[in-house]
Design a protein around this motif. Structure first.
Motif, PDB file in Angstrom:
ATOM      1  N   VAL A 298      -4.195  -2.361   1.789  1.00  0.00           N
ATOM      2  CA  VAL A 298      -4.917  -1.984   0.564  1.00  0.00           C
ATOM      3  C   VAL A 298      -6.430  -2.142   0.742  1.00  0.00           C
TER       4      VAL A 298
ATOM      5  N   PRO B 295       0.829  -1.221   0.000  1.00  0.00           N
ATOM      6  CA  PRO B 295       0.000   0.000   0.000  1.00  0.00           C
ATOM      7  C   PRO B 295       0.862   1.269   0.000  1.00  0.00           C
TER       8      PRO B 295
ATOM      9  N   GLU C 226      -7.830   0.693   2.914  1.00  0.00           N
ATOM     10  CA  GLU C 226      -7.880   1.960   2.167  1.00  0.00           C
ATOM     11  C   GLU C 226      -9.081   1.970   1.207  1.00  0.00           C
TER      12      GLU C 226
END
Ligand code: PLP
Length: 364
Positions: free
Chosen positions: A255, A67, A258
């Motif tokens: 990830v 990420p 997010e």
């Protein structure tokens, strides 16, 4: 060779934090299917994530890639949402991680941290982890904060930080803006932990940047139903945020978290409508709990209600509810005076809870 002696003595002596058990473990221990459990013990969002989150997670193409350590897309989205420049924003693996990082920057052995019990347990726990001194300034009888007591404790201990959740967990009451203003005059960093602010509709986030010593913490765990994905953020003054960036684990926001947080912000209207429903349900639950002999609920501005059990032993009540698959939080400490905390759930869950309470309270 005794390698065990290498453990830091303060860590060896540290009491572990008692977290909540996950659904599958509870289900196995109780012999009750997950679908029949009523989980009202961790202030989670009964609606779950925003409708588009599962699709966003399924269609995210970059799980094989690390990420963004700078969290740029997410910080931009939060910036637009909260109205602060991205330079003031940093995201954490839950606001728990930000509490830890702030302490690592500011606290060391020989320095102190203040919090006001009964309150969230991570402040004293994290103070212990960094080897600091935890200073408790107990709340007053109505669970409001003792502003004069905090001021005296800051003067006496030169505490580096004061942690105040608003609304407070587990008592549900907020800190007034006037009290925050008074406390900001003290020579200490004031951390307003607004994990439940979306349910109270009050916030001092707008004050960040106007005071050198104010930090506000927020989370997607409660209002956005993402507790399992671990994502929170902080609004920090520039002199402080640069040091938190230095020590932050580079890939602390995964990830999936997010993607889910970005989708949640895109669907904030739906989430806010759910928050309104949770607040309305909280008021209905409160009104029903007040009517139960043997229970004294405290008014709440969050998504949970603290109740003093006057009929008998709160631990016994928690245990008996648990045997029926109804999970609430119980506190053993003296300040909480034999209380349980009930998270606000769905109306049908409350029906089961209320009928169990009506049957159990007279038996305590
Ligand atoms: C006052 C308070 N702050 C912070 C947290 C932690 O939130 P997160 O899930 O973002 O780590 C909680 C969780 O219960 C809380 O009650």
């Amino acid at each position: 060779m005794n390698v065990e002696q290498f453990v830091r003595p303060d860590i060896a002596a540290l009491e572990p934090y008692t977290p909540i058990q996950p659904l599958d473990v509870l289900s196995e221990n109780l012999g009750i299917p997950i679908a029949d459990l009523i989980k009202l013990d961790a202030n989670e969002n009964p609606f779950g994530p925003a409708p588009g989150v599962l699709k966003a997670l399924a269609s995210e193409p970059h799980y094989a890639i690390y990420p963004d350590p700078d969290q740029l897309r997410l910080r931009r989205a939060i910036s637009a949402w909260i109205g602060h420049p991205i330079e003031r924003i940093i995201c954490g693996n839950g606001s728990d991680e930000l509490i830890d990082l702030l302490m690592r920057v500011l606290v060391q052995p020989g320095t102190s941290v203040i919090a006001c019990p009964p309150t969230f347990g991570m402040y004293s726990f994290n103070t212990g982890v960094v080897g600091g001194e935890f200073v408790a300034v107990p709340r007053l009888a109505d669970y409001s904060i003792d502003v004069a007591g905090i001021a005296a404790a800051v003067e006496r201990t030169s505490a580096r930080m004061v942690f105040l959740p608003s609304p407070n967990n587990p008592t549900g009451n907020s800190v007034s803006r006037a009290s925050v203003e008074q406390l900001l005059a003290l020579p200490t960093v004031l951390v307003l932990d607004e994990a439940y602010a979306e349910f109270s509709g009050t916030s001092v986030a707008d004050m960040v940047g106007h005071y050198p010593n104010l930090v506000v913490l927020r989370t997607f765990s409660k209002w956005a139903g993402l507790a399992g994905l671990r994502i929170g953020y902080g609004l920090l003054p520039e002199w402080l945020i640069q040091h938190v960036w230095k020590i932050k684990p580079p890939y602390n926001i995964n990830v999936a978290a997010e993607a889910a947080a970005l989708r949640s912000l895109a669907e904030a209207d739906i989430l806010q409508e759910r928050v309104a429903q949770i607040c309305a349900e909280r008021e209905r639950l409160y009104a029903a709990l007040v009517e139960l002999p043997g229970l004294q609920p405290f008014p709440s501005q969050a998504n949970f209600i603290l109740c003093q059990v006057t009929a008998g032993d709160a631990a016994t009540l928690k245990h008996k509810l648990m045997q029926q698959g109804i999970l609430v939080r119980y506190y053993r400490n003296a300040e909480l005076r034999n209380c349980i905390r009930i998270s606000v759930g769905m109306p049908e869950q409350h029906e089961r809870l209320l009928s169990a309470l009506s049957a159990l309270l007279p038996t305590l």
